[in-house]
Design an enzyme around this catalytic site. Sequence first.
Site, short mmCIF file in Angstrom:
data_model
loop_
_atom_site.label_atom_id
_atom_site.label_comp_id
_atom_site.label_asym_id
_atom_site.label_seq_id
_atom_site.Cartn_x
_atom_site.Cartn_y
_atom_site.Cartn_z
N SER A 174 0.84 -1.19 0.00
CA SER A 174 0.00 0.00 0.00
C SER A 174 0.89 1.25 0.00
CB SER A 174 -0.97 -0.04 1.18
OG SER A 174 -2.02 0.88 1.03
N GLU A 267 -9.59 -5.44 -3.43
CA GLU A 267 -8.85 -4.59 -2.49
C GLU A 267 -9.77 -3.81 -1.55
OE1 GLU A 267 -5.55 -4.08 -2.14
OE2 GLU A 267 -4.59 -4.84 -3.96
N HIS A 342 -7.62 -5.86 0.80
CA HIS A 342 -6.40 -5.10 1.05
C HIS A 342 -5.74 -5.54 2.35
CE1 HIS A 342 -3.95 -1.62 0.07
NE2 HIS A 342 -4.07 -1.15 1.30
#
Length: 424
Positions: A174, A267, A342
Amino acid sequence: MTRRGRFRGRAVDAEVDAFLGIRYAEPPFGARRFAAPVPVDDAGDRREFGPIAPQSARLPGAPVWRPGDEDVLTLNVWTPSTSDGPWPVLLYLHGGAYTFGSSAQPDYDGTALARAGLVVVTCNYRLGFEGFGHVDGHPDNRGLLDQRAALRWVREHIAVFGGDPDDVTVGGQSAGAGSALFLAASEPVRRVIAHSVPNRVCTPGFARRVAEWIDSTTPESAVASADALVAAQRTGPLSYDPVLFGPVADALPALAVDALLCHTDVEYALFDAVGTFRPPADLRVFGRDWGIPDHVIAAYEHFEDAHVRLAGDFVFAEPTARLAEAHGRAFLARFTRPPAWHTADVPFSFGNLAGNEFLIGGPAGDDERALSRRMLRAWVDFCTTGDPGWTGVHHWGEEVESRREAWRGVDLPAPVDHPVEPVT
């Protein structure tokens, strides 16, 4: 207790030693606040994580920031204790929207990777306004400058811990993945691991508009006013995805070294589950606000979770895949094991499934532990040889149909330049 040169750490077990909270730069406060990091030569007893950077987040199993905590530029080293090496080095940068998180999160414990043959380094860096806010007369992207200082510390000192200073991979997920790209573009490294790269950089104008509403008098006032500004965003993209800080740059840097890239299948399901993703009901309004063409939006309308899939592909999956395509020799993987949201891939790659039941969708069984061993081995092999063990697109989990076709030929957005709604 265990020793490496002037550092005293702790033996995690018979195979791994850990040295935690090593200072790599002076506290970035007082006269040094908003300035570039000032390197420091540390030594001594380093068996506890250092304080974390100013933020309001309270993450499971992780420390919280308290006003007055200032010695926040520290790093941690896990190293095999079974020989003096030299071992390949992984410098891993934590994620958190450039606003929260720390190297002390249990997800990033480097024990399993060190046991498998790496020297693992994680670091704290300035976040939010302290790290990425615009301040006249001071450098932008101070968080990225901190990461560069941490890498320079690694090159100068990691041999003491059995690491090879000429064989450093930088990695992250990320915001940490975006950071890893910037770090590899500015400092010499051997390889890059980047999971879920966000296509998010900011214009100078956007950074200035955000800064107008930040009370920078103290670190705590900066954190509180940033939180208030996030809450004030009621319309447009910042109301759906209220990320106010990020690197000020024209674009993500291109990859110039060997790269291992990965994204998860859905995600944004994580942000939907925790209630931070608040899109409008009309999918076309949502997509158009982000500048997504109608034909791409139409390709998602048949999904029950259309908003979630469209946002996740737009922000993370498509940018990550395009980096691999542009690079030409990068390795690309998709994490599809449910919940495939995610950050679900991080505990598997680090070998830290215990205590991460929420992220991985429940208790780990034999299948999850076997998957984790394979993913961890791929990281170690890539850091060691440059080859994680596959060609083409690899799937961690069941192979699922790609949603990329609709995106062909579609430009991803320029740097974030959204209007900022004032605090009222």
